[in-house]
Enzyme design. Structure first.
Site, short mmCIF file in Angstrom:
data_model
loop_
_atom_site.label_atom_id
_atom_site.label_comp_id
_atom_site.label_asym_id
_atom_site.label_seq_id
_atom_site.Cartn_x
_atom_site.Cartn_y
_atom_site.Cartn_z
N TYR A 49 0.80 -1.23 0.00
CA TYR A 49 0.00 0.00 0.00
C TYR A 49 0.84 1.28 0.00
O TYR A 49 0.29 2.36 -0.15
CB TYR A 49 -0.92 0.03 1.22
CG TYR A 49 -1.92 -1.09 1.24
CD1 TYR A 49 -2.77 -1.32 0.16
CD2 TYR A 49 -2.03 -1.94 2.35
CE1 TYR A 49 -3.70 -2.35 0.17
CE2 TYR A 49 -2.96 -2.97 2.37
CZ TYR A 49 -3.78 -3.17 1.29
OH TYR A 49 -4.70 -4.19 1.30
N ILE A 50 2.13 1.18 0.21
CA ILE A 50 2.95 2.39 0.29
C ILE A 50 4.00 2.37 -0.82
O ILE A 50 4.35 1.31 -1.34
CB ILE A 50 3.63 2.53 1.68
CG1 ILE A 50 4.45 1.29 2.01
CG2 ILE A 50 2.59 2.80 2.74
CD1 ILE A 50 5.17 1.37 3.35
#
Length: 912
Positions: free
Chosen positions: A136-137
């Protein structure tokens, strides 16, 4: 080292022998094999962890996993963000460990906000929240990393762990990265802890190294706060740095923690506060954590709790103060090396100098090669040498014809023509030959010559080039990286003085017990579980012991109370009989130091001695007693008074003064007088911003009773603080003096609404809270202020709007004394460029003679004393005191040494 080897050998032999006992088929060779494994495998494992996992390298300041992450990100770099999961997967071809260790190291690098540009939820170092899942990052290399970390031309390469790829031995980092980011690791028998330092200060220190100037390096933490680095020891083993949270007093019931110590989080900090509250060390009603981008913890205090005392208690009992032990160790030539931060910076700067020189040398070679081939190309085309190869029938003839055609022009070149040069000439396309422009070719060659001259000049002045490099880094990346941690000296907080009275002390006089669990017996008072108690018994003995839930203290207790070490203000009055039929003695004494649980005899030591009268006087108050003797023939006077104020305070071991030799029938208190100790001399320590009675800092004066301290703030308010030594004065308090209700405050301030300077003079009225004396407009601000008589200011005018000369203004003559809420008078209708206070802000107090020399004499006696003075010695305290008395009512020059304190000149710039 030999002792350690012997121990290992003995352990191996014991392990090997034990392994062979009782095991079928196990012989001497089997036990020997285990011994070898213990020695080789353990040492191999320990070496591997030290060299390849936990400790950063000397030259680039990176651990292997960090270096491989950055190298992998450079491989993937295309200017856009990459999923962290992809970066982790790509790094695994260089790093022989799992994805979790790579992911954690990548998040830690990103949170340092220096070499990695992060996007997404990367966690919060303030709250301790972890980052989101790697899928997600996203991340990419920062511009700073591109500028200082990578250069494949100067990088030394090696094969990766599986031999399929190449990875850098060290990255060519041209910056003290380890000192900027900090580093921490735990290996086998070795740990590393390098604290982070300020980005700008590191660049300035690197320039100082190049210029061979001295410099100082102290930590700067991303969490801010305060730090006492007086025992930093250059970051080496044995040093220690104390870190404190920054706490401000919102109001009398609320404290705000808005910067936390390095190494903790708001979550763990709150847990430590709750733990201290549960143990009764502090009294807290409620805690709110409002941390977002910045830390903010609201601590709501219980009713009746002092906020100043609670601030000290937070530092003493919670993680609001932490002690960090640095241990700078790095890997050099495959060995750990312990080194100070100054030496680390010198090595980093020298390495940067070496890399810059290497880059210039490589660039010089490239430019010379470009110049050589461009000159060859110009000759090859302008002299039409390419036409001769039309007659060649073989490749060897082509090479020969070109070589012969170039020989007449070799003198124009700077090095011989090689066969490789000729081969490159044959690769020139016909299209390029047909479009060849001789003028552009000459311009290109001249441009190369200019670049060559520039590179050679930089190589000759390599130090100046390195200085310019660091200055450019500072200019480009320095803004926004100012120091966050305030360096200051901390005072020592005594835990027993700030602990909340969380217990009630009871005493059972009949059975001789005391403690906080005896709730059905006589209440003595409040105490904390860290306190000591002092006990006096009727046989004239005394001892001090630690308070407990229930402790035997002996029968015949005449007094019990909380005892504070070094307490010179509590004076004990005592009358005792020396033996069953002896005389009566009286004494006054203080108990300042003892050995805990040791019994002291306060009488003359004769058996059967007994106390007849005893009182404890916390304020040193005097007493007048009435003594009634037993009637006796020929005894004319059976009643007389005794005034304890006429009795000197002596040590507890003194015999005392004779009261009477006749039997006493009764002793009663006739009158209780005032304190005999007088006012307390108080000093103000500017460093820790607190008052003390130990002589540290600037002398404020003698305090007693209702005396208060006046603090004038930079925001145009003043506040009167009670005379309490634990009071923390705000950081924006620019003037701290003893409050004199008759002292006039002269102030010049910028009035935001009217856009002009106003002058006012007023008396500081008694108030509980801060009192503003300038208007509440957002642009209003205090310019200068003074508490002396006839304060003068110099006004400089803006030459662009008027040509007026400078003016001196006597503020006392300019305006009379008005109320604190008065707006004041306009200083001038003209545009002001600068204001300068010509006099001191205040006339400081000077210690009385008895405080300087410990002599108790009156002011009237001072003038009659003659002290010998030796030539060449500085003015004696006695002479200084007499001169101060003589000049008390005379005008003094601002440069008079008696004024002592003049904190520079207050200057303010005019506002447009």
């Amino acid at each position: 080292m030999s002792d350690e080897n012997d121990d290992i050998q003995n352990a191996e032999e014991s392990a090997g022998t034990a392994s062979g006992k009782g095991i079928p088929g196990a012989g001497a060779s089997g036990s020997f094999s285990v011994s070898g494994m213990y020695r080789d495998w353990f040492l191999d494992y320990a070496s591997y962890v030290i060299l390849e996992r936990a400790v950063p390298a000397l030259y680039d300041g990176l651990k292997p996993v960090q270096r491989r992450i950055l190298h992998s990100m450079k491989d993937l770099d295309d200017g856009r963000y990459n999923k962290v999961a992809n970066i982790i997967g790509h790094t695994m071809q260089y790093h022989p460990h799992g994805d979790a260790s790579i992911g954690d190291a990548l998040v830690q690098l990103g949170q340092k906000d220096l070499v990695i540009d992060c996007q997404g939820n990367w966690g919060n170092t303030l709250t301790g929240d972890s980052a989101a899942a790697p899928r997600y990052i996203e991340a990419r290399l920062s511009k700073f990393a591109h500028d200082v970390v990578f250069n494949p031309k100067t990088t030394e390469w090696q094969l990766s762990y599986d031999g399929r790829n190449k990875e850098p031995v060290h990255l060519p980092v041209k910056f003290p990265l380890l000192l900027a980011q900090g580093g921490e690791g735990i290996a086998v028998g070795l740990s590393c802890k390098v604290l982070p330092h300020n980005f700008v200060e590191l660049l300035d220190a690197s320039i100082a190294v190049l210029r061979k100037r001295s410099f100082e390096l102290l930590p700067d933490f991303p969490t801010g706060g305060m730090a006492d680095a007086s025992n930093y020891n250059d970051g080496e083993r044995g040093g220690r740095i104390r870190c404190r949270a920054r706490i401000r007093k919102e109001d009398n019931k609320t404290l705000v923690i808005h910067e936390i110590p390095f190494g903790t989080s708001t979550t763990s900090l709150i847990e430590s506060i709750i733990k201290a509250n549960d143990k009764g060390k502090i009294k807290v009603r409620h805690i709110e954590d409002n941390t977002a981008e910045n830390a903010e913890i609201l601590v709501h205090l219980a009713s009746g709790v002092s906020p100043d005392n609670t601030i000290d208690a937070l530092y003493a009992f919670t993680d609001c103060e932490l002690s960090i032990a640095p241990n700078a160790v790095v890997i050099e030539n495959d060995k750990p090396r312990f080194v100070g931060v100054k030496e680390l910076l010198r090595i980093s700067t020298e390495n940067t100098l070496r890399l810059l020189r290497l880059e210039l040398e490589i660039k010089l070679g490239e430019l010379e090669a470009q110049w050589h081939f461009s000159s060859l190309e110009r000759i090859f085309i302008e002299k039409k040498i390419y036409r001769r190869i039309e007659e060649a029938e073989t490749w060897e003839q082509v090479i020969e014809f070109i070589d012969k055609g170039l020989k007449p022009h070799v003198k124009e070149l700077r090095r011989p023509v090689t066969q490789e040069d000729i081969l490159r000439l044959t690769e020139i396309k016909i299209k390029r030959i047909s479009k060849f422009d001789s003028f552009k070719a000459d311009e290109h060659i001249r441009g190369l010559e200019d670049q060559l001259a520039d590179v050679r000049a930089k190589l000759e002045g390599i130090v100046d080039h390195a200085v310019d490099y660091f200055k450019e880094l500072k200019k480009k990346y320095g803004p926004g990286r100012e120091r966050r941690t305030e360096l200051r000296a901390f005072d020592t907080i005594v835990a027993t003085k700030v602990a909340v009275a969380n217990r009630k002390l009871y005493v059972d006089r009949t059975e001789g017990f005391a403690g906080w669990s005896l709730k059905n017996f006589e209440l003595v008072g409040e105490c904390s579980d860290l306190d000591d108690i002092i006990v006096f018994r009727d046989d004239g003995t005394m001892f001090v012991t630690k308070v407990a839930d229930k402790k035997f203290i002996g029968k015949g207790v005449v007094h019990i109370g909380v005892w504070k070490k070094g307490d010179e203000r509590t004076i004990y009055h005592m009358i005792y009989r020396d033996g069953p039929k002896g005389a009566y003695y009286m004494k006054r004494f203080a108990v300042t130091g003892i050995t805990r649980d040791k019994e002291y005899d306060l009488s003359n030591g004769k058996a059967g001695s007994k106390l007849e009268y005893f009182t404890a006087n916390p304020d040193g108050a005097a007493e007048v007693l009435q003594v009634i003797l037993r009637p006796k023939p020929n005894l004319r006077k059976t009643k007389f008074d005794v005034d304890f104020s006429k009795l000197a305070v002596k040590g507890r071991g003194s015999k005392g003064n004779l009261l009477t030799r006749y039997p006493v029938n009764k002793i009663t208190l006739k009158e209780r007088g005032a304190s005999t100790l007088g006012a307390i001399p108080i000093w103000f320590d500017e460093t820790v911003r607190r008052m003390n009675d130990t002589g540290h800092g600037r002398y404020l004066g003698r305090f007693s009773g209702d005396d208060r301290v006046l603090a004038i703030m930079a925001n145009g308010t003043y506040q009167l603080f009670p005379f309490v030594l634990s009071t923390h004065f705000p950081d924006d308090a620019v003037t701290v003096v003893k409050w004199d209700p008759k002292a006039v405050i002269s102030a010049v301030y910028w009035e935001g609404d009217k856009q002009q300077y106003q002058v006012k003079r007023f008396l500081a009225e008694s108030a509980k809270d801060a009192v503003p004396f300038i208007t509440d407009h957002p642009e209003s601000k205090l310019a200068v202020h003074s508490l002396v008589h006839h304060p003068r200011i110099r006004v400089s005018f803006d030459k662009r709007s008027n040509d007026r000369p400078e003016e001196e203004v006597d503020l006392e003559a300019f305006i009379g004394v008005k109320g604190v809420k008065a707006l004041g008078n306009r200083l001038t209708p003209f545009k002001v460029k600068e204001l300068e206070l010509l006099d001191a802000v205040f006339v400081p107090m000077t210690p009385d003679l008895e405080e300087v020399q410990g002599m108790l004499i009156s002011e009237d006696e001072v003038g009659n004393l003659e002290l010998p003075e030796e030539e060449g010695l500085e003015e004696s305290p006695m002479k200084k005191f007499r001169r101060a008395q003589a000049e008390q009512d005379t005008d003094r020059s601002p440069d008079d040494p008696l004024l002592g304190y003049q904190p520079g000149k207050q200057i303010t710039l005019g506002l447009d």
